[in-house]
Scaffold this motif. Sequence first.
Motif, PDB file in Angstrom:
ATOM      1  N   VAL A   1       0.353 -15.472  -3.778  1.00  0.00           N
ATOM      2  CA  VAL A   1       0.907 -14.693  -2.676  1.00  0.00           C
ATOM      3  C   VAL A   1       0.080 -14.948  -1.418  1.00  0.00           C
ATOM      4  O   VAL A   1      -1.134 -14.762  -1.409  1.00  0.00           O
ATOM      5  N   HIS A   2       0.750 -15.393  -0.359  1.00  0.00           N
ATOM      6  CA  HIS A   2       0.074 -15.618   0.917  1.00  0.00           C
ATOM      7  C   HIS A   2       0.182 -14.390   1.809  1.00  0.00           C
ATOM      8  O   HIS A   2      -0.817 -13.931   2.378  1.00  0.00           O
ATOM      9  N   VAL A   3       1.375 -13.855   1.959  1.00  0.00           N
ATOM     10  CA  VAL A   3       1.581 -12.692   2.802  1.00  0.00           C
ATOM     11  C   VAL A   3       2.912 -12.059   2.429  1.00  0.00           C
ATOM     12  O   VAL A   3       3.777 -12.710   1.819  1.00  0.00           O
ATOM     13  N   SER A   4       3.073 -10.799   2.773  1.00  0.00           N
ATOM     14  CA  SER A   4       4.343 -10.112   2.549  1.00  0.00           C
ATOM     15  C   SER A   4       4.742  -9.387   3.829  1.00  0.00           C
ATOM     16  O   SER A   4       3.900  -9.061   4.659  1.00  0.00           O
ATOM     17  N   ALA A   5       6.033  -9.163   3.983  1.00  0.00           N
ATOM     18  CA  ALA A   5       6.555  -8.497   5.173  1.00  0.00           C
ATOM     19  C   ALA A   5       7.788  -7.697   4.791  1.00  0.00           C
ATOM     20  O   ALA A   5       8.435  -7.971   3.764  1.00  0.00           O
ATOM     21  N   ARG A   6       8.111  -6.704   5.613  1.00  0.00           N
ATOM     22  CA  ARG A   6       9.308  -5.899   5.334  1.00  0.00           C
ATOM     23  C   ARG A   6       9.879  -5.364   6.643  1.00  0.00           C
ATOM     24  O   ARG A   6       9.192  -5.309   7.658  1.00  0.00           O
ATOM     25  N   TYR A   7      11.140  -4.967   6.568  1.00  0.00           N
ATOM     26  CA  TYR A   7      11.744  -4.210   7.665  1.00  0.00           C
ATOM     27  C   TYR A   7      12.785  -3.269   7.084  1.00  0.00           C
ATOM     28  O   TYR A   7      13.240  -3.438   5.936  1.00  0.00           O
ATOM     29  N   ASP A   8      13.168  -2.260   7.840  1.00  0.00           N
ATOM     30  CA  ASP A   8      14.107  -1.238   7.367  1.00  0.00           C
ATOM     31  C   ASP A   8      15.516  -1.800   7.268  1.00  0.00           C
ATOM     32  O   ASP A   8      15.966  -2.554   8.136  1.00  0.00           O
ATOM     33  N   ILE A   9      16.244  -1.391   6.248  1.00  0.00           N
ATOM     34  CA  ILE A   9      17.588  -1.879   6.018  1.00  0.00           C
ATOM     35  C   ILE A   9      18.541  -1.484   7.141  1.00  0.00           C
ATOM     36  O   ILE A   9      19.551  -2.156   7.368  1.00  0.00           O
ATOM     37  N   VAL A  10      18.228  -0.428   7.869  1.00  0.00           N
ATOM     38  CA  VAL A  10      19.128   0.021   8.931  1.00  0.00           C
ATOM     39  C   VAL A  10      19.023  -0.839  10.190  1.00  0.00           C
ATOM     40  O   VAL A  10      19.801  -0.660  11.124  1.00  0.00           O
TER      41      VAL A  10
ATOM     42  N   GLY B   1       0.806  -1.222   0.000  1.00  0.00           N
ATOM     43  CA  GLY B   1       0.000   0.000   0.000  1.00  0.00           C
ATOM     44  C   GLY B   1       0.832   1.261   0.000  1.00  0.00           C
ATOM     45  O   GLY B   1       0.303   2.370   0.004  1.00  0.00           O
ATOM     46  N   PHE B   2       2.153   1.116  -0.008  1.00  0.00           N
ATOM     47  CA  PHE B   2       3.061   2.256  -0.082  1.00  0.00           C
ATOM     48  C   PHE B   2       4.325   1.797  -0.797  1.00  0.00           C
ATOM     49  O   PHE B   2       4.538   0.593  -1.010  1.00  0.00           O
ATOM     50  N   VAL B   3       5.163   2.738  -1.173  1.00  0.00           N
ATOM     51  CA  VAL B   3       6.375   2.428  -1.926  1.00  0.00           C
ATOM     52  C   VAL B   3       7.514   2.149  -0.952  1.00  0.00           C
ATOM     53  O   VAL B   3       7.999   3.066  -0.287  1.00  0.00           O
ATOM     54  N   PRO B   4       7.945   0.899  -0.808  1.00  0.00           N
ATOM     55  CA  PRO B   4       9.023   0.606   0.133  1.00  0.00           C
ATOM     56  C   PRO B   4      10.370   1.117  -0.364  1.00  0.00           C
ATOM     57  O   PRO B   4      10.695   0.986  -1.549  1.00  0.00           O
ATOM     58  N   THR B   5      11.109   1.732   0.518  1.00  0.00           N
ATOM     59  CA  THR B   5      12.458   2.200   0.217  1.00  0.00           C
ATOM     60  C   THR B   5      13.392   1.729   1.319  1.00  0.00           C
ATOM     61  O   THR B   5      12.975   1.569   2.472  1.00  0.00           O
ATOM     62  N   ASN B   6      14.651   1.504   0.970  1.00  0.00           N
ATOM     63  CA  ASN B   6      15.652   1.044   1.940  1.00  0.00           C
ATOM     64  C   ASN B   6      15.071  -0.027   2.858  1.00  0.00           C
ATOM     65  O   ASN B   6      15.040   0.116   4.079  1.00  0.00           O
ATOM     66  N   SER B   7      14.598  -1.093   2.229  1.00  0.00           N
ATOM     67  CA  SER B   7      13.877  -2.150   2.935  1.00  0.00           C
ATOM     68  C   SER B   7      14.346  -3.533   2.510  1.00  0.00           C
ATOM     69  O   SER B   7      14.843  -3.724   1.384  1.00  0.00           O
ATOM     70  N   ILE B   8      14.163  -4.480   3.406  1.00  0.00           N
ATOM     71  CA  ILE B   8      14.240  -5.897   3.066  1.00  0.00           C
ATOM     72  C   ILE B   8      12.805  -6.409   3.033  1.00  0.00           C
ATOM     73  O   ILE B   8      12.054  -6.230   3.999  1.00  0.00           O
ATOM     74  N   VAL B   9      12.426  -7.020   1.926  1.00  0.00           N
ATOM     75  CA  VAL B   9      11.055  -7.483   1.711  1.00  0.00           C
ATOM     76  C   VAL B   9      11.048  -8.995   1.555  1.00  0.00           C
ATOM     77  O   VAL B   9      11.924  -9.564   0.889  1.00  0.00           O
ATOM     78  N   ALA B  10      10.064  -9.631   2.166  1.00  0.00           N
ATOM     79  CA  ALA B  10       9.840 -11.067   1.982  1.00  0.00           C
ATOM     80  C   ALA B  10       8.425 -11.269   1.459  1.00  0.00           C
ATOM     81  O   ALA B  10       7.474 -10.717   2.009  1.00  0.00           O
ATOM     82  N   ILE B  11       8.291 -12.027   0.392  1.00  0.00           N
ATOM     83  CA  ILE B  11       6.985 -12.378  -0.159  1.00  0.00           C
ATOM     84  C   ILE B  11       6.839 -13.890  -0.071  1.00  0.00           C
ATOM     85  O   ILE B  11       7.658 -14.636  -0.613  1.00  0.00           O
ATOM     86  N   LEU B  12       5.812 -14.355   0.642  1.00  0.00           N
ATOM     87  CA  LEU B  12       5.569 -15.783   0.811  1.00  0.00           C
ATOM     88  C   LEU B  12       4.547 -16.256  -0.210  1.00  0.00           C
ATOM     89  O   LEU B  12       3.488 -15.632  -0.374  1.00  0.00           O
ATOM     90  N   LEU B  13       4.875 -17.356  -0.864  1.00  0.00           N
ATOM     91  CA  LEU B  13       3.990 -17.928  -1.873  1.00  0.00           C
ATOM     92  C   LEU B  13       3.489 -19.288  -1.414  1.00  0.00           C
ATOM     93  O   LEU B  13       4.283 -20.146  -0.989  1.00  0.00           O
ATOM     94  N   ASP B  14       2.177 -19.486  -1.481  1.00  0.00           N
ATOM     95  CA  ASP B  14       1.644 -20.832  -1.284  1.00  0.00           C
ATOM     96  C   ASP B  14       2.104 -21.686  -2.450  1.00  0.00           C
ATOM     97  O   ASP B  14       2.127 -21.241  -3.604  1.00  0.00           O
ATOM     98  N   ASN B  15       2.459 -22.913  -2.166  1.00  0.00           N
ATOM     99  CA  ASN B  15       3.008 -23.815  -3.176  1.00  0.00           C
ATOM    100  C   ASN B  15       2.124 -25.042  -3.262  1.00  0.00           C
ATOM    101  O   ASN B  15       2.354 -26.037  -2.589  1.00  0.00           O
ATOM    102  N   ILE B  16       1.051 -24.936  -4.068  1.00  0.00           N
ATOM    103  CA  ILE B  16       0.053 -26.007  -4.167  1.00  0.00           C
ATOM    104  C   ILE B  16      -0.039 -26.439  -5.625  1.00  0.00           C
ATOM    105  O   ILE B  16      -0.523 -25.692  -6.483  1.00  0.00           O
TER     106      ILE B  16
END
Length: 321
Positions: free
Chosen positions: A41-50, A20-35
């Motif tokens: 896409v099941h869920v996504s998460a992020r945290y700041d690179i710092v 819902g926003f433009v991530p910058t200086n981030s580590i992003v994880a996107i989880l995919l259901d594997n069926i």
Amino acid sequence: MRINLSSNTDILAVTPTLFGFVPTNSIVAILLDNIGDRRTVHVSARYDIVEPLDVAAQLANTLPLQQPNGDMRLVILIAITDPEHDKHAGDHLDAAQRHITARGASILKRLHTPAVDAGNTWTDVDTGDTGTTVDYRTSEVGLLMAVEHGRIVRATRDDIAAEFTPTEQAPAPDVDTESAEFSTQIVRDMATAFEDPTTLTPQLAANAGLLITANTTHRDALLIASTEHPQSGATVWTHLARQLRGRARIEALALAAACFYCSDDAVRAAIALEAARHTAADAGLPDTTLVTLLDTAVQAAVPPAKLRQVFAQLAAKPPTE
């Protein structure tokens, strides 16, 4: 809604829409259901690179890596960082991969780009493949989300948080919560507002705020009613929460979070819960049961359909008064 992710360019184009926003200086994880042959896409998460490297371990421990059938989900890791953070980004990608694979999940790919807007070079850090990012606003998924769900990507996470900033306070409630007539009328008026948010008035906000703090049964009834119309319900509770203060604001923010989560907007749900916790802390109040329940659901990435089932079960409970 089906999302076509046929290339690394597509993956990067969808990232702002997922948050819902433009991530910058981030580590992003996107989880995919594997069926079978489907990967969704099941869920996504992020945290700041710092953040320190041990946050990568926290990410791996928080992500719902296992599917209900016992199989492990696939993970895409993305570093979106300015050039001065490239070395730190590589360390984070390595640490995140190590911790995630230690839990039994597989990394589908790891990507790096300085930014996700158009014209930047992305790199697959494991294969060396490169390409160019496109405008996420005109990508297939960006247009689908804007047209079908009315979701606009904000520039930053702070821009989303600003949607919950208090505005002018609602007036005092004009009737007594002990009156059955009052309670019934407010529930009816709010049900109308969930179908047509333009009917919400400052006085209705004040009266509803009093009702949801004084009567858990009626709060739960409004929870059920609003999650049946989650998008308009989220609009109503957000608008109402901005006009309320103290415990009433906390409850309204929790109800907004429930509606956002039921409409697959986990980012706004999490931000609404943050605002609720901050409001409670500022007022010296404990978190409410509903805030705790929803926070647990968001952190565990409980499917929205499952949460809707929980709310439906509340409707079957007999009144406590």
